[in-house]
Design a protein around this motif. Structure first.
Motif, mmCIF file in Angstrom:
data_model
loop_
_atom_site.group_PDB
_atom_site.id
_atom_site.type_symbol
_atom_site.label_atom_id
_atom_site.label_comp_id
_atom_site.label_asym_id
_atom_site.label_seq_id
_atom_site.Cartn_x
_atom_site.Cartn_y
_atom_site.Cartn_z
ATOM 1 N N GLU A 58 -13.968 -12.981 11.837
ATOM 2 C CA GLU A 58 -15.101 -13.074 12.024
ATOM 3 C C GLU A 58 -15.453 -13.446 13.662
ATOM 4 N N LYS A 59 -14.737 -14.284 14.154
ATOM 5 C CA LYS A 59 -14.765 -14.783 15.569
ATOM 6 C C LYS A 59 -14.490 -13.496 16.267
ATOM 7 N N VAL A 60 -13.371 -12.919 15.998
ATOM 8 C CA VAL A 60 -13.045 -11.735 16.935
ATOM 9 C C VAL A 60 -13.817 -10.579 16.888
ATOM 10 N N ALA A 61 -14.581 -10.516 15.581
ATOM 11 C CA ALA A 61 -15.555 -9.312 15.490
ATOM 12 C C ALA A 61 -17.082 -9.510 16.398
ATOM 13 N N LYS A 62 -17.392 -10.756 16.276
ATOM 14 C CA LYS A 62 -18.450 -11.169 16.872
ATOM 15 C C LYS A 62 -18.170 -11.103 18.462
ATOM 16 N N ARG A 63 -17.087 -11.566 18.853
ATOM 17 C CA ARG A 63 -16.636 -11.704 20.382
ATOM 18 C C ARG A 63 -16.418 -10.424 21.174
ATOM 19 N N TYR A 64 -16.083 -9.498 20.396
ATOM 20 C CA TYR A 64 -15.634 -8.256 20.934
ATOM 21 C C TYR A 64 -16.433 -7.084 20.485
ATOM 22 N N THR A 65 -17.774 -7.204 20.864
ATOM 23 C CA THR A 65 -18.363 -5.950 20.468
ATOM 24 C C THR A 65 -18.670 -5.053 21.914
ATOM 25 N N LYS A 66 -19.352 -4.189 21.521
ATOM 26 C CA LYS A 66 -19.678 -2.900 22.489
ATOM 27 C C LYS A 66 -20.040 -3.199 24.013
ATOM 28 N N ASN A 67 -20.905 -4.466 23.750
ATOM 29 C CA ASN A 67 -21.977 -4.945 24.839
ATOM 30 C C ASN A 67 -21.427 -6.214 25.143
ATOM 31 N N SER A 68 -20.099 -6.922 24.635
ATOM 32 C CA SER A 68 -19.836 -8.010 25.102
ATOM 33 C C SER A 68 -19.220 -7.994 26.666
ATOM 34 N N PRO A 69 -19.488 -9.216 27.430
ATOM 35 C CA PRO A 69 -18.904 -9.230 28.521
ATOM 36 C C PRO A 69 -17.268 -9.748 28.389
ATOM 37 N N HIS A 70 -16.765 -9.829 27.171
ATOM 38 C CA HIS A 70 -15.502 -10.108 27.091
ATOM 39 C C HIS A 70 -14.652 -8.768 26.766
ATOM 40 N N GLY A 71 -15.537 -7.656 26.592
ATOM 41 C CA GLY A 71 -14.946 -6.420 26.335
ATOM 42 C C GLY A 71 -14.734 -5.943 24.875
ATOM 43 N N PHE A 72 -14.738 -4.895 24.685
ATOM 44 C CA PHE A 72 -14.644 -4.169 23.074
ATOM 45 C C PHE A 72 -13.292 -4.012 22.584
ATOM 46 N N ILE A 73 -12.963 -4.374 21.537
ATOM 47 C CA ILE A 73 -11.820 -4.068 20.852
ATOM 48 C C ILE A 73 -12.050 -2.863 19.848
ATOM 49 N N LYS A 74 -11.491 -1.756 19.949
ATOM 50 C CA LYS A 74 -11.736 -0.634 19.038
ATOM 51 C C LYS A 74 -11.085 -0.800 17.938
ATOM 52 N N TYR A 75 -9.958 -1.167 17.722
ATOM 53 C CA TYR A 75 -8.960 -1.034 16.598
ATOM 54 C C TYR A 75 -8.482 -2.416 16.262
ATOM 55 N N VAL A 76 -8.668 -2.896 14.749
ATOM 56 C CA VAL A 76 -7.926 -4.185 14.466
ATOM 57 C C VAL A 76 -7.141 -3.899 13.086
ATOM 58 N N GLN A 77 -5.919 -4.215 13.362
ATOM 59 C CA GLN A 77 -5.002 -4.148 12.226
ATOM 60 C C GLN A 77 -5.003 -5.440 11.404
ATOM 61 N N ILE A 78 -5.212 -5.438 10.164
ATOM 62 C CA ILE A 78 -5.406 -6.687 9.437
ATOM 63 C C ILE A 78 -3.860 -6.708 8.639
ATOM 64 N N LEU A 79 -3.280 -7.895 9.198
ATOM 65 C CA LEU A 79 -2.115 -8.408 8.709
ATOM 66 C C LEU A 79 -0.976 -7.316 8.998
ATOM 67 N N ASN A 80 0.277 -7.284 8.403
ATOM 68 C CA ASN A 80 1.558 -6.289 8.762
ATOM 69 C C ASN A 80 2.393 -6.276 7.738
ATOM 70 N N GLU A 81 2.330 -5.038 7.228
ATOM 71 C CA GLU A 81 3.462 -4.778 6.338
ATOM 72 C C GLU A 81 3.392 -5.626 4.920
ATOM 73 N N VAL A 82 2.305 -6.067 4.541
ATOM 74 C CA VAL A 82 2.302 -7.006 3.439
ATOM 75 C C VAL A 82 2.576 -6.240 2.372
ATOM 76 N N ASP A 83 2.898 -5.060 2.226
ATOM 77 C CA ASP A 83 3.249 -4.099 1.283
ATOM 78 C C ASP A 83 4.693 -4.453 0.985
ATOM 79 N N CYS A 84 5.613 -4.663 1.763
ATOM 80 C CA CYS A 84 6.923 -5.010 1.318
ATOM 81 C C CYS A 84 6.978 -6.437 0.786
ATOM 82 N N VAL A 85 6.090 -7.506 0.919
ATOM 83 C CA VAL A 85 5.928 -8.573 0.624
ATOM 84 C C VAL A 85 5.700 -8.272 -1.040
#
Length: 225
Positions: A58-85
């Motif tokens: 939620e903090k990442v989503a609010k901070r890095y919007t298209k109009n944010s002075p911090h910049g825009f993050i286009k892609y967020v990958q949630i977790l990594n290879e938890v399929d293996c787990v």
């Protein structure tokens, strides 16, 4: 160097928790944007609780919007290879199947990961609809992805991690395109494994990557590697 080669997305493994974590992410994001690249932020701590992942996302989503002075993050990958787990937890006897079927996973092995994904997806959708969400898997574990879809989750990008010893990339790309025709596909990891014995690969081994790229360029569903 990545920008000079024509790369347009930088995949960055970083889970920001503290203020200094976010300041560092600001710095890396600004550097990406200076070179005309988007960022794919990988929030990959497998041990994080669903609640903490939701709060962080939620903090990442609010901070890095298209109009944010911090910049825009286009892609967020949630977790990594938890399929293996999940797959290993489903087969404690050690007889691990390929993972391409939903029946290779027990309900219990999916429950915890599903909750984490749902919390993170909801946090992004509610606060930054311009962000594109990626969920990835390794090898033939798209049965895990099918489980999530059957439970009602939806996102934007299916990520695949694929290595030389897994065989031709078409072996996973063809069934995945048939099962999930409406999803964008990105190969988040495409590589040759390094060991102490073969750390310096001869150029001929890298033909694997070139062969993969030929297959990926022919598939309009694939948007990145």
């Amino acid at each position: 160097m990545a920008a000079e080669m024509g790369c347009t997305v930088y995949r960055f493994d970083h889970l920001p928790i503290s203020d200094s974590d976010f300041e560092y992410l600001d710095k890396v994001l600004a550097e990406c944007q200076n070179y005309g690249m988007e960022m794919m932020l990988v929030m990959a701590d497998r041990s994080i609780s669903a609640e903490n992942l939701r709060d962080c996302t939620e903090k990442v989503a609010k901070r890095y919007t298209k109009n944010s002075p911090h910049g825009f993050i286009k892609y967020v990958q949630i977790l990594n290879e938890v399929d293996c787990v999940a797959l290993e937890a489903s087969h404690p006897d050690g007889a691990i199947p390929a993972g391409d079927s939903i029946h290779h996973y027990t309900k219990e092995s999916i429950d915890l990961e599903y909750l984490k994904f749902k919390c993170a997806i909801d946090a992004i959708r509610n606060n930054n609809p311009d962000m594109q969400i990626c969920i990835n898997f390794a090898y033939y574990h798209y049965g895990f992805i099918s489980q999530l879809v059957q439970r009602g989750l939806s996102w934007d990008v299916i990520g695949i991690d694929w290595y030389e010893d897994m065989g031709p990339v078409e072996n996973v790309l063809t069934p995945l395109s048939k099962l999930f025709p409406d999803y964008e596909i990105m190969f988040c990891e495409l590589n040759i494994r390094s060991t102490e014995q073969n750390a310096n690969h001869p150029l001929s081994r890298w033909q694997f990557v070139l062969d993969c790229m030929d297959d990926l360029y022919r598939n309009p569903q694939v948007t990145g590697a």
